[in-house]
Design a protein around this motif. Structure first.
Motif, PDB file in Angstrom:
ATOM      1  N   HIS A  34      -4.638 -14.741  17.369  1.00 41.96           N
ATOM      2  CA  HIS A  34      -3.585 -14.331  18.289  1.00 41.96           C
ATOM      3  C   HIS A  34      -3.514 -15.299  19.461  1.00 41.96           C
ATOM      4  O   HIS A  34      -2.625 -15.236  20.276  1.00 41.96           O
ATOM      5  CB  HIS A  34      -3.895 -12.948  18.872  1.00 41.96           C
ATOM      6  CG  HIS A  34      -3.691 -11.843  17.899  1.00 41.96           C
ATOM      7  ND1 HIS A  34      -2.478 -11.587  17.328  1.00 41.96           N
ATOM      8  CD2 HIS A  34      -4.530 -10.913  17.395  1.00 41.96           C
ATOM      9  CE1 HIS A  34      -2.592 -10.556  16.510  1.00 41.96           C
ATOM     10  NE2 HIS A  34      -3.841 -10.127  16.526  1.00 41.96           N
TER      11      HIS A  34
ATOM     12  N   ARG B  34       2.186 -10.672  14.470  1.00 44.58           N
ATOM     13  CA  ARG B  34       1.916  -9.505  15.289  1.00 44.58           C
ATOM     14  C   ARG B  34       0.902  -8.590  14.616  1.00 44.58           C
ATOM     15  O   ARG B  34       0.701  -8.650  13.407  1.00 44.58           O
ATOM     16  CB  ARG B  34       3.217  -8.764  15.580  1.00 44.58           C
ATOM     17  CG  ARG B  34       4.158  -9.662  16.385  1.00 44.58           C
ATOM     18  CD  ARG B  34       5.359  -8.919  16.852  1.00 44.58           C
ATOM     19  NE  ARG B  34       4.992  -7.810  17.726  1.00 44.58           N
ATOM     20  CZ  ARG B  34       5.879  -6.979  18.235  1.00 44.58           C
ATOM     21  NH1 ARG B  34       7.166  -7.108  17.957  1.00 44.58           N
ATOM     22  NH2 ARG B  34       5.484  -5.992  19.018  1.00 44.58           N
ATOM     23  N   SER B  35       0.321  -7.775  15.425  1.00 39.21           N
ATOM     24  CA  SER B  35      -0.692  -6.857  14.930  1.00 39.21           C
ATOM     25  C   SER B  35      -0.112  -5.950  13.843  1.00 39.21           C
ATOM     26  O   SER B  35       0.990  -5.415  14.004  1.00 39.21           O
ATOM     27  CB  SER B  35      -1.210  -6.019  16.102  1.00 39.21           C
ATOM     28  OG  SER B  35      -2.151  -5.106  15.635  1.00 39.21           O
ATOM     29  N   GLY B  36      -0.829  -5.830  12.756  1.00 41.71           N
ATOM     30  CA  GLY B  36      -0.367  -4.958  11.685  1.00 41.71           C
ATOM     31  C   GLY B  36       0.603  -5.629  10.727  1.00 41.71           C
ATOM     32  O   GLY B  36       1.136  -4.996   9.820  1.00 41.71           O
ATOM     33  N   GLU B  37       0.842  -6.937  10.915  1.00 37.71           N
ATOM     34  CA  GLU B  37       1.769  -7.641  10.031  1.00 37.71           C
ATOM     35  C   GLU B  37       1.159  -7.914   8.657  1.00 37.71           C
ATOM     36  O   GLU B  37       1.883  -8.148   7.697  1.00 37.71           O
ATOM     37  CB  GLU B  37       2.175  -8.982  10.648  1.00 37.71           C
ATOM     38  CG  GLU B  37       3.336  -8.939  11.621  1.00 37.71           C
ATOM     39  CD  GLU B  37       4.681  -8.617  10.976  1.00 37.71           C
ATOM     40  OE1 GLU B  37       4.781  -8.537   9.744  1.00 37.71           O
ATOM     41  OE2 GLU B  37       5.634  -8.434  11.741  1.00 37.71           O
ATOM     42  N   GLY B  38      -0.149  -7.982   8.585  1.00 36.18           N
ATOM     43  CA  GLY B  38      -0.769  -8.233   7.282  1.00 36.18           C
ATOM     44  C   GLY B  38      -1.603  -9.502   7.222  1.00 36.18           C
ATOM     45  O   GLY B  38      -1.867 -10.022   6.138  1.00 36.18           O
ATOM     46  N   LYS B  39      -2.051  -9.982   8.364  1.00 35.94           N
ATOM     47  CA  LYS B  39      -2.838 -11.225   8.367  1.00 35.94           C
ATOM     48  C   LYS B  39      -4.200 -11.020   7.702  1.00 35.94           C
ATOM     49  O   LYS B  39      -4.634 -11.843   6.899  1.00 35.94           O
ATOM     50  CB  LYS B  39      -3.029 -11.716   9.812  1.00 35.94           C
ATOM     51  CG  LYS B  39      -1.720 -11.926  10.547  1.00 35.94           C
ATOM     52  CD  LYS B  39      -1.929 -12.423  11.959  1.00 35.94           C
ATOM     53  CE  LYS B  39      -2.672 -11.437  12.845  1.00 35.94           C
ATOM     54  NZ  LYS B  39      -1.972 -10.156  13.035  1.00 35.94           N
ATOM     55  N   SER B  40      -4.852  -9.906   8.040  1.00 33.95           N
ATOM     56  CA  SER B  40      -6.158  -9.649   7.418  1.00 33.95           C
ATOM     57  C   SER B  40      -6.000  -9.397   5.924  1.00 33.95           C
ATOM     58  O   SER B  40      -6.810  -9.862   5.112  1.00 33.95           O
ATOM     59  CB  SER B  40      -6.826  -8.446   8.076  1.00 33.95           C
ATOM     60  OG  SER B  40      -7.032  -8.693   9.447  1.00 33.95           O
ATOM     61  N   VAL B  41      -4.940  -8.670   5.580  1.00 30.12           N
ATOM     62  CA  VAL B  41      -4.676  -8.413   4.160  1.00 30.12           C
ATOM     63  C   VAL B  41      -4.476  -9.734   3.426  1.00 30.12           C
ATOM     64  O   VAL B  41      -5.012  -9.950   2.328  1.00 30.12           O
ATOM     65  CB  VAL B  41      -3.430  -7.498   4.014  1.00 30.12           C
ATOM     66  CG1 VAL B  41      -2.951  -7.466   2.575  1.00 30.12           C
ATOM     67  CG2 VAL B  41      -3.736  -6.099   4.511  1.00 30.12           C
TER      68      VAL B  41
ATOM     69  N   PHE C 294       0.886  -1.165   0.000  1.00 31.73           N
ATOM     70  CA  PHE C 294       0.000   0.000   0.000  1.00 31.73           C
ATOM     71  C   PHE C 294       0.921   1.212   0.000  1.00 31.73           C
ATOM     72  O   PHE C 294       1.530   1.508   1.020  1.00 31.73           O
ATOM     73  CB  PHE C 294      -0.892   0.016   1.244  1.00 31.73           C
ATOM     74  CG  PHE C 294      -1.852  -1.138   1.297  1.00 31.73           C
ATOM     75  CD1 PHE C 294      -3.029  -1.114   0.557  1.00 31.73           C
ATOM     76  CD2 PHE C 294      -1.582  -2.249   2.077  1.00 31.73           C
ATOM     77  CE1 PHE C 294      -3.921  -2.178   0.604  1.00 31.73           C
ATOM     78  CE2 PHE C 294      -2.464  -3.314   2.131  1.00 31.73           C
ATOM     79  CZ  PHE C 294      -3.640  -3.279   1.391  1.00 31.73           C
TER      80      PHE C 294
ATOM     81  N   GLU D 240      -9.528 -13.981  13.060  1.00 39.74           N
ATOM     82  CA  GLU D 240      -9.654 -13.844  14.510  1.00 39.74           C
ATOM     83  C   GLU D 240     -11.069 -14.155  15.004  1.00 39.74           C
ATOM     84  O   GLU D 240     -11.736 -13.285  15.571  1.00 39.74           O
ATOM     85  CB  GLU D 240      -9.216 -12.445  14.960  1.00 39.74           C
ATOM     86  CG  GLU D 240      -7.808 -12.139  14.476  1.00 39.74           C
ATOM     87  CD  GLU D 240      -7.181 -10.955  15.187  1.00 39.74           C
ATOM     88  OE1 GLU D 240      -7.711 -10.533  16.222  1.00 39.74           O
ATOM     89  OE2 GLU D 240      -6.144 -10.483  14.698  1.00 39.74           O
TER      90      GLU D 240
ATOM     91  N   LEU E  48       4.286   1.065   1.824  1.00 40.83           N
ATOM     92  CA  LEU E  48       4.189   0.075   2.900  1.00 40.83           C
ATOM     93  C   LEU E  48       4.089  -1.316   2.267  1.00 40.83           C
ATOM     94  O   LEU E  48       3.100  -1.665   1.649  1.00 40.83           O
ATOM     95  CB  LEU E  48       2.938   0.364   3.740  1.00 40.83           C
ATOM     96  CG  LEU E  48       2.699  -0.532   4.934  1.00 40.83           C
ATOM     97  CD1 LEU E  48       3.738  -0.275   6.010  1.00 40.83           C
ATOM     98  CD2 LEU E  48       1.307  -0.304   5.486  1.00 40.83           C
TER      99      LEU E  48
ATOM    100  N   VAL F  23       3.423  -4.827   2.577  1.00 44.23           N
ATOM    101  CA  VAL F  23       2.778  -5.693   3.558  1.00 44.23           C
ATOM    102  C   VAL F  23       3.108  -7.163   3.288  1.00 44.23           C
ATOM    103  O   VAL F  23       3.634  -7.858   4.146  1.00 44.23           O
ATOM    104  CB  VAL F  23       1.253  -5.468   3.568  1.00 44.23           C
ATOM    105  CG1 VAL F  23       0.588  -6.387   4.585  1.00 44.23           C
ATOM    106  CG2 VAL F  23       0.947  -4.015   3.921  1.00 44.23           C
TER     107      VAL F  23
ATOM    108  N   GLN G 257     -12.849  -9.886  10.632  1.00 44.07           N
ATOM    109  CA  GLN G 257     -12.321  -9.458  11.926  1.00 44.07           C
ATOM    110  C   GLN G 257     -13.305  -8.504  12.602  1.00 44.07           C
ATOM    111  O   GLN G 257     -13.515  -8.537  13.803  1.00 44.07           O
ATOM    112  CB  GLN G 257     -10.957  -8.776  11.730  1.00 44.07           C
ATOM    113  CG  GLN G 257     -10.293  -8.404  13.036  1.00 44.07           C
ATOM    114  CD  GLN G 257      -8.846  -7.967  12.847  1.00 44.07           C
ATOM    115  OE1 GLN G 257      -8.361  -7.838  11.721  1.00 44.07           O
ATOM    116  NE2 GLN G 257      -8.156  -7.747  13.932  1.00 44.07           N
TER     117      GLN G 257
END
Ligand code: ATP
Ligand code: MG
Lengths: 246, 242
Positions: A195, A35-42, A11, A162, A14, A16, A85
């Motif tokens: 998580h 970790r949070s913000g690593e790109g799992k949802s992406v 993005f 999640e 960034l 990802v 999520q």
């Protein structure tokens, strides 16, 4: 089978996903931790075709999602369930209507829809809440309603973002059991982003750690307890001091 | 500019294609027709009421006795049918309906409900846009017809009550230059405004990004753009049809 090959996605500046490879066999469940913000949802949105990668390929069974035309993607999605999520319930509808909408599209006979919706809400512990609107539910209840909507049509591919975050330990194990049950009944192929290490070990055949845009570690729940990988250890034991600086 | 035009055209094509998903949008048409059409009738009538009153008074004032007073009927009728009925109603509904649609779909977009629709294998445009645009197309002419009726009645009551004009004279003026095409023209215009207001609302809602602020931005833009397009389209119809 779900196969991800060399997925990259940025993005702006960034980056990802940076060459993400993963193969989930038919009937297998892989948990993706990170970790949070690593790109799992992406990552999960790429599997579902909601986002397109800059490069790389997504295969569901023997069909490619990336670059497929709309009709083909839509047909593929009839065999997919996605737990968002954020739950993403339709807030103008009651909980039961949310589930019924999913069932209707998936060709469930009209006579069974009512019954199936109730059943599926019961399996997530929301029996008796059918007539409520999402705004009237707690965060965890909304999450469970989202799970119910995703699994009600009994899809063979399940993507959980999640599914147990924000749930108490008892309800968490209820959802875990549901995940295992679907795997058993439908030979569902699943990716579970989570998580919660306990939950990951319970439901997953293998666990993948997403770090710096790729799978930095992949192994079974048994292996994860004895690994020397610093990042995995830091993650499992919740110790920031062990986390390798990136 | 070219990019915007391209995206808008692409959106229009997608919406048109989505009309084939009859089973997705048909069940929602009645609800949308009620929300977009029926619920708009009171505000449209309210505006037409005062427009009719003012038109009657101002035309009699402008005639200053040099023009026979029964022409008040002509002026009220012609102006309300041809211009003020459709355009004022269109502009107000751009606010009421366009903003509502943009905010609703925009919120669904930023809370991932649009993605959820896609994951359930629905075509979001068939589910969200088609029933709204169709409802706009069908109901706007009806709303405008009510407004036109109200405006003329208001003009008539004002003329007989406040001006020195009998009902017969008013009706004589009203009918003098009336042509059946007038009404058709008004209805065609209104239908096109209905499509504009709803599809602009859908477009801006559908392409919303960036949380609550994004929804606010989409809503404002939808109203402004819909109003501008209505005025341009109004001129276009005048050139093409008259
Ligand atoms: N639509 C988008 N536009 C720009 N950046 C995005 C977008 N979606 C995600 N990102 C960025 O991509 C990165 C990964 O986001 P993602 O939501 O996948 O994280 P995550 O691993 O799911 O985190 P969490 O565990 O907190 O849910 C974040 O840094 C986020 O800022
Ligand atoms: Mg996430």
């Amino acid at each position: 089978m779900i196969r991800l090959e060399g997925l990259t996605r940025s993005f702006g500046d960034l980056h990802v996903l940076r060459g993400f490879d993963l193969e989930v066999a038919t009937g297998e469940t892989v948990a993706v931790i990170g970790r949070s913000g690593e790109g799992k949802s992406v990552l999960l949105k790429h599997v579902a075709g909601l986002l397109q990668p800059d490069s790389g390929e997504v295969w569901i069974g023997d069909e490619q999602v990336t670059g497929a035309d709309r009709e083909r993607v839509r047909r593929l999605r009839l065999s997919m369930g996605y737990v968002f999520q954020s739950s993403a319930l339709f807030d103008s509808m009651t909980v039961a209507e949310n589930v019924r909408l999913a069932l209707r599209r998936h060709g469930t006979p009209a006579a069974e829809i009512e019954e199936r919706a109730r059943e599926s809400l019961e399996t997530v512990g929301l029996g008796g809440w059918e007539g409520r609107y999402p705004a009237e539910l707690s965060g965890g209840m909304r999450k469970r309603a989202g799970v119910a909507r995703a699994v009600a049509p009994r899809p063979t591919y399940l993507l959980y973002d999640e599914p147990t975050s924000g749930l108490d330990p008892v309800t968490t194990s209820m959802i875990d059991e549901l995940v295992l049950q679907l795997k058993e009944d439908l030979r569902a192929t699943s990716i579970v982003v989570t998580h919660d290490m306990r939950s990951a070990c319970r439901v997953a055949d293998r666990i993948a750690l997403l770090r710096e845009g790729r799978v930095s570690w992949l192994g079974t729940p048994e292996e994860i307890e004895h690994t020397d990988d610093a990042a995995v250890k830091a993650f499992v034991e919740g110790r920031r001091d062990l986390w390798p600086d990136d | 500019m070219a990019a915007v035009a391209g995206r808008t055209a692409g959106f229009a094509v997608d919406v048109l294609r989505a009309t084939s998903e009859f089973r997705t949008w048909w069940p929602q048409l009645a609800t949308q027709a009620r929300r977009i059409g029926v619920d708009s009738v009171p505000i449209a009538m309210f505006i037409a009421l005062f427009t009719g009153v003012v038109l009657a008074l101002q035309s009699s004032y402008a005639f200053t006795g040099a023009v026979p007073l029964y022409f008040v009927g002509t002026l009220v009728g012609k102006t309300i049918i041809l211009e003020l009925g459709p355009v004022l109603t269109g502009l107000v509904l751009a606010g009421r309906v366009g903003a509502n649609i943009a905010a609703e779909i925009g919120t669904m977009r930023v809370t991932e409900q649009v993605d959820a629709l896609e994951m359930l294998a629905y075509d979001p445009l068939a589910y969200l846009a088609v029933p709204r645009v169709t409802a706009g197309l069908i109901t706007f002419p009806i709303v405008v017809a009510f407004a036109v009726g109200m405006g003329i009645v208001a003009g008539w009551i004002t003329s007989t009550g406040l001006l020195d004009l009998s009902s017969q004279e008013f009706v004589r003026g009203l009918r003098m230059f009336y042509r059946p095409f007038d009404l058709r023209y008004a209805l065609i215009k209104s239908a096109s405004f209905g499509v504009v207001v709803t599809s602009v609302g859908c477009l801006f809602g559908y392409t919303t990004s960036g949380g609550a602020e994004g929804v606010g931005r989409a809503t404002t833009r939808a109203v402004v753009v819909a109003c501008m397009v209505i005025l341009v389209l109004d001129a276009f119809w005048a050139v093409v049809l008259l």
